[in-house]
Design an enzyme around this catalytic site. Structure first.
Site, PDB file in Angstrom:
ATOM      1  CG  ASP A  30      -4.497  -3.369   0.868  1.00 32.44           C
ATOM      2  OD1 ASP A  30      -4.774  -2.358   1.536  1.00 32.44           O
ATOM      3  OD2 ASP A  30      -3.458  -3.465   0.168  1.00 32.44           O
ATOM      4  CB  THR A  95      -0.301   5.709   1.161  1.00 30.71           C
ATOM      5  OG1 THR A  95      -1.162   4.573   1.201  1.00 30.71           O
ATOM      6  CG2 THR A  95       0.931   5.462   2.019  1.00 30.71           C
ATOM      7  CG  HIS A 100      -8.385   3.674   3.523  1.00 32.26           C
ATOM      8  ND1 HIS A 100      -7.954   4.889   3.061  1.00 32.26           N
ATOM      9  CD2 HIS A 100      -7.286   3.041   4.012  1.00 32.26           C
ATOM     10  CE1 HIS A 100      -6.639   4.986   3.246  1.00 32.26           C
ATOM     11  NE2 HIS A 100      -6.217   3.883   3.836  1.00 32.26           N
ATOM     12  CG  HIS A 102      -6.096  -0.809   6.563  1.00 34.82           C
ATOM     13  ND1 HIS A 102      -5.347  -1.162   5.465  1.00 34.82           N
ATOM     14  CD2 HIS A 102      -5.919   0.528   6.711  1.00 34.82           C
ATOM     15  CE1 HIS A 102      -4.743  -0.091   4.977  1.00 34.82           C
ATOM     16  NE2 HIS A 102      -5.072   0.948   5.711  1.00 34.82           N
TER      17      HIS A 102
HETATM   18  P1  AMP Z   1      -3.142   3.603   3.938  1.00 40.35           P
HETATM   19  O1  AMP Z   1      -1.662   3.385   3.918  1.00 40.35           O
HETATM   20  O2  AMP Z   1      -3.778   3.426   5.302  1.00 40.35           O
HETATM   21  O3  AMP Z   1      -3.526   4.913   3.285  1.00 40.35           O
HETATM   22  O4  AMP Z   1      -3.764   2.416   3.078  1.00 40.35           O
HETATM   23  C1  AMP Z   1      -3.892   2.448   1.679  1.00 40.35           C
HETATM   24  C2  AMP Z   1      -4.022   1.022   1.244  1.00 40.35           C
HETATM   25  O5  AMP Z   1      -4.559   1.005  -0.062  1.00 40.35           O
HETATM   26  C3  AMP Z   1      -2.702   0.246   1.209  1.00 40.35           C
HETATM   27  O6  AMP Z   1      -2.802  -0.888   2.080  1.00 40.35           O
HETATM   28  C4  AMP Z   1      -2.590  -0.167  -0.266  1.00 40.35           C
HETATM   29  O7  AMP Z   1      -2.040  -1.454  -0.437  1.00 40.35           O
HETATM   30  C5  AMP Z   1      -4.032  -0.108  -0.727  1.00 40.35           C
HETATM   31  N1  AMP Z   1      -4.235   0.111  -2.152  1.00 40.35           N
HETATM   32  C6  AMP Z   1      -3.687   1.089  -2.936  1.00 40.35           C
HETATM   33  N2  AMP Z   1      -4.125   0.989  -4.203  1.00 40.35           N
HETATM   34  C7  AMP Z   1      -4.989  -0.065  -4.234  1.00 40.35           C
HETATM   35  C8  AMP Z   1      -5.775  -0.684  -5.250  1.00 40.35           C
HETATM   36  N3  AMP Z   1      -5.776  -0.232  -6.525  1.00 40.35           N
HETATM   37  N4  AMP Z   1      -6.532  -1.760  -4.916  1.00 40.35           N
HETATM   38  C9  AMP Z   1      -6.542  -2.222  -3.659  1.00 40.35           C
HETATM   39  N5  AMP Z   1      -5.834  -1.677  -2.647  1.00 40.35           N
HETATM   40  C10 AMP Z   1      -5.065  -0.621  -2.924  1.00 40.35           C
END
Ligand code: AMP
Ligand code: ZN
Length: 113
Positions: A30, A95, A100, A102
């Site tokens: 992440d 977001t 996905h 985590h």
């Molecule tokens: P969520 O809030 O559960 O939708 O998680 C989305 C995650 O994607 C967040 O933890 C972000 O930090 C991560 N994220 C967004 N863009 C990128 C990227 N280009 N590379 C790696 N992680 C990302």
């Protein structure tokens, strides 16, 4: 999906720090880690989240969880423990609308449930 950042990560248009890849899933660190180890595990097939999963995805969803277990063992934090999180929808703070999970480790986390 043309405008999906995680699809772009899978196809290499956007760089990522890859941890693991096979025919079904892609795993990478992440960009804004919330724990000492913070990995995202995503299916190569685009769908926006758990609400769009169907029985056809049953094996894929199991494969994602077993990939988390494999990474925990391979990276050496299986015994210490880890947390797997899926945020689905607005109230959960999702977001990025490509499914996905985590995988968080390297710390003792507060209980949520
Ligand atoms: P969520 O809030 O559960 O939708 O998680 C989305 C995650 O994607 C967040 O933890 C972000 O930090 C991560 N994220 C967004 N863009 C990128 C990227 N280009 N590379 C790696 N992680 C990302
Ligand atoms: Zn996507």
């Amino acid at each position: 999906m043309n405008d999906c950042i995680f699809c772009k990560i899978i196809n290499g248009e956007i760089p990522s720090n890859k941890v693991y890849e096979d025919e079904l899933v892609y795993a990478f660190y992440d960009i804004a880690p919330a724990a000492p180890v913070h990995i995202l595990i995503i299916p190569k097939e685009h769908f926006s989240g758990m609400n769009e999963a169907s029985p056809a995805h049953q094996a894929l969803l199991g494969h994602i969880l077993l990939t988390a277990q494999k990474l925990a063992k391979d990276l050496g934090f299986a015994e210490d423990g880890y947390r797997i999180i899926n945020n689905c929808g607005e109230n959960a703070g999702q977001t990025v609308f490509h499914l996905h999970f985590h995988l968080l480790a390297g710390d003792q986390f507060d209980r949520l449930v």
